[in-house]
Design an enzyme around this catalytic site. Structure first.
Site, mmCIF file in Angstrom:
data_model
loop_
_atom_site.group_PDB
_atom_site.id
_atom_site.type_symbol
_atom_site.label_atom_id
_atom_site.label_comp_id
_atom_site.label_asym_id
_atom_site.label_seq_id
_atom_site.Cartn_x
_atom_site.Cartn_y
_atom_site.Cartn_z
ATOM 1 N N ARG A 135 0.813 -1.222 0.000
ATOM 2 C CA ARG A 135 0.000 0.000 0.000
ATOM 3 C C ARG A 135 0.852 1.280 0.000
ATOM 4 O O ARG A 135 0.377 2.341 0.368
ATOM 5 C CB ARG A 135 -0.981 0.022 1.169
ATOM 6 C CG ARG A 135 -2.025 -1.076 1.117
ATOM 7 C CD ARG A 135 -3.185 -0.782 2.067
ATOM 8 N NE ARG A 135 -4.201 -1.813 1.955
ATOM 9 C CZ ARG A 135 -4.281 -2.870 2.754
ATOM 10 N NH1 ARG A 135 -3.384 -3.035 3.715
ATOM 11 N NH2 ARG A 135 -5.230 -3.754 2.592
ATOM 12 N N LYS A 172 6.396 22.946 -14.466
ATOM 13 C CA LYS A 172 5.637 21.826 -13.916
ATOM 14 C C LYS A 172 5.427 21.978 -12.414
ATOM 15 O O LYS A 172 4.358 21.657 -11.879
ATOM 16 C CB LYS A 172 6.333 20.502 -14.230
ATOM 17 C CG LYS A 172 5.439 19.298 -13.934
ATOM 18 C CD LYS A 172 5.827 18.072 -14.707
ATOM 19 C CE LYS A 172 4.809 16.960 -14.522
ATOM 20 N NZ LYS A 172 5.158 15.728 -15.239
ATOM 21 N N ARG A 195 -3.824 21.669 -14.226
ATOM 22 C CA ARG A 195 -2.798 20.695 -14.613
ATOM 23 C C ARG A 195 -3.096 20.028 -15.955
ATOM 24 O O ARG A 195 -2.191 19.503 -16.609
ATOM 25 C CB ARG A 195 -2.634 19.637 -13.516
ATOM 26 C CG ARG A 195 -1.487 18.668 -13.810
ATOM 27 C CD ARG A 195 -1.134 17.794 -12.635
ATOM 28 N NE ARG A 195 -0.107 16.832 -13.009
ATOM 29 C CZ ARG A 195 0.508 16.016 -12.163
ATOM 30 N NH1 ARG A 195 0.203 16.042 -10.871
ATOM 31 N NH2 ARG A 195 1.424 15.177 -12.590
ATOM 32 N N HIS A 215 -0.794 10.457 -27.922
ATOM 33 C CA HIS A 215 -0.877 9.117 -27.337
ATOM 34 C C HIS A 215 -1.577 8.149 -28.281
ATOM 35 O O HIS A 215 -1.213 6.968 -28.367
ATOM 36 C CB HIS A 215 -1.639 9.166 -26.006
ATOM 37 C CG HIS A 215 -0.773 9.497 -24.837
ATOM 38 N ND1 HIS A 215 -1.275 9.750 -23.579
ATOM 39 C CD2 HIS A 215 0.576 9.610 -24.722
ATOM 40 C CE1 HIS A 215 -0.290 10.014 -22.746
ATOM 41 N NE2 HIS A 215 0.840 9.924 -23.406
ATOM 42 N N HIS A 229 -0.862 15.652 -26.093
ATOM 43 C CA HIS A 229 -0.887 14.256 -25.680
ATOM 44 C C HIS A 229 -2.143 13.505 -26.136
ATOM 45 O O HIS A 229 -2.100 12.288 -26.306
ATOM 46 C CB HIS A 229 -0.758 14.144 -24.159
ATOM 47 C CG HIS A 229 0.612 14.460 -23.653
ATOM 48 N ND1 HIS A 229 1.204 15.695 -23.825
ATOM 49 C CD2 HIS A 229 1.522 13.698 -22.992
ATOM 50 C CE1 HIS A 229 2.415 15.678 -23.282
ATOM 51 N NE2 HIS A 229 2.627 14.477 -22.772
ATOM 52 N N LYS A 237 2.629 11.356 -11.368
ATOM 53 C CA LYS A 237 1.832 10.462 -12.217
ATOM 54 C C LYS A 237 2.629 9.189 -12.466
ATOM 55 O O LYS A 237 3.708 9.242 -13.064
ATOM 56 C CB LYS A 237 1.509 11.131 -13.550
ATOM 57 C CG LYS A 237 0.321 12.060 -13.525
ATOM 58 C CD LYS A 237 0.016 12.500 -14.960
ATOM 59 C CE LYS A 237 -1.225 13.335 -15.033
ATOM 60 N NZ LYS A 237 -1.549 13.702 -16.430
ATOM 61 N N GLU A 279 9.007 17.905 -24.622
ATOM 62 C CA GLU A 279 8.233 18.247 -23.430
ATOM 63 C C GLU A 279 8.612 19.641 -22.901
ATOM 64 O O GLU A 279 7.766 20.348 -22.349
ATOM 65 C CB GLU A 279 8.431 17.191 -22.339
ATOM 66 C CG GLU A 279 7.774 15.845 -22.624
ATOM 67 C CD GLU A 279 6.255 15.852 -22.451
ATOM 68 O OE1 GLU A 279 5.688 16.908 -22.118
ATOM 69 O OE2 GLU A 279 5.638 14.791 -22.658
#
Length: 332
Positions: free
Chosen positions: A113, A213, A227, A238, A234, A135, A177
């Site tokens: 956990r 960031k 955010r 993606h 993307h 992330k 990026e």
């Protein structure tokens, strides 16, 4: 240099220093079991340098590439840690690029956990973007990052010296990026890419990208609003990456392709394309629009019949807009 990410109880520091890999023990507790996760393309000396600073350091090397961000690899690492009796007091250190960091972070978030997790990014992509912000994720059925969590590292160590061994294609791939960060938030950062020799400004580019960031993540840690602008390029990127089975074009290359769809000003778009040439980026290929659209509808930002996209209206200014899937299909 040092940047502090202020996220209350989840706050942490980013250390930027040439050679810091050789004395990470001065900053964090390595007097415990440490699972050092790296990949086959990262020079083994990096993980070994860290292992030499540990009392009980174990190196786990994964194959390079997006295929390693899988449930199978996630399970293998968890089994490895269980076999070596890792406890909640022990930690994981990712030494590598974005794939390594994303996978390692998801293991850290899940094992017992949640255990301590540190990032030692060794690529421009991971130093600029993926190593901070929390992330962490793995892929499923060639859909990127569809299983994951928000799990912040305890610290990030950016050693610019590790970029010396990075292949040129990966070097330029990661800079996309940073260009994205300039387009959405920092006009001065964007202008660095229009200088004659981008490499001469590398450390400033990385630092300014991290500042972008940092500011965005501090204001919106779990992507409830602001955010989302970090996803510029993307949404389509993606989908293109997945269409080519995550192994033909690199992440930054696909993000670059995706950004062009949402730059509103034609003159700015031409300036961006000129920068792409300086970064030796591939041109957008002729792909099957229907299949790319189908992959796009599985994006995490899709909701019902619409999806949230990021548009850039001028340098340093981004807006969020909910567009219908139908209009997005027409755009493709």
């Amino acid at each position: 240099m040092k940047l502090h990410i202020d996220l209350k109880e989840n706050s942490y520091d980013i250390f930027l220093e040439r050679g810091i890999l050789h004395h990470i023990k001065d900053y964090i507790n390595l007097q415990r079991k440490v699972c050092i996760i790296t990949d086959e393309n990262v020079p083994s000396i990096y993980a070994q340098t860290l292992q030499a600073q540990c009392t009980q350091g174990y190196i786990y090397t994964i194959p390079c590439g997006e295929d390693s961000k899988s449930l199978h690899m996630f399970e293998n690492i968890c089994k490895f840690m269980l076999e070596h009796n890792f406890s909640r007091k022990d930690c994981i250190v990712a030494v590598g690029g974005g794939v390594c960091g994303d996978l390692s972070g998801y293991v850290a978030a899940s094992y017992m956990r949640g255990i301590d997790f540190y990032q030692v990014p060794t690529t421009t992509l991971s130093q600029i973007d993926s190593s901070i912000g929390g992330k962490v994720a793995i892929n499923l059925s060639e859909v990127k990052n569809i299983i994951g969590a928000f799990y912040q590292p305890r610290a990030v160590f950016v050693d610019f010296d590790t970029l010396a061994t990075l292949p040129k294609r990966h070097f330029y791939n990661g800079l996309v990026e940073a260009l994205k960060a300039g387009l959405i938030y920092d006009e001065a950062l964007f202008h660095l890419f229009e200088q004659d020799h981008i490499e001469d400004h590398l450390e400033e580019i990385i630092y300014r990208s991290l500042c972008v960031k940092k500011d965005v993540v501090e204001k919106d840690p779990k992507e409830q609003g602001l955010r989302k602008i970090l996803n510029f390029g993307h949404t389509v990127g993606h989908a293109i990456e997945s269409y080519y089975h995550l192994d033909t074009y690199l992440h930054g290359e696909c993000v670059a392709m995706g950004m062009l769809y949402f730059i509103e000003d034609e003159v700015l778009k031409q300036r961006v394309q000129a920068i792409y040439k300086k970064l030796f980026l591939p041109e957008t290929p002729t792909y099957n629009r229907e299949k790319v659209f189908e992959l796009l509808t599985k994006d995490k930002k899709a909701s019902g019949s619409s999806i949230t996209v990021v548009k850039v209206t001028s340098i340093g200014h981004a807006t969020l807009e909910d567009v219908s899937l139908e209009s997005l299909q027409s755009l493709l």
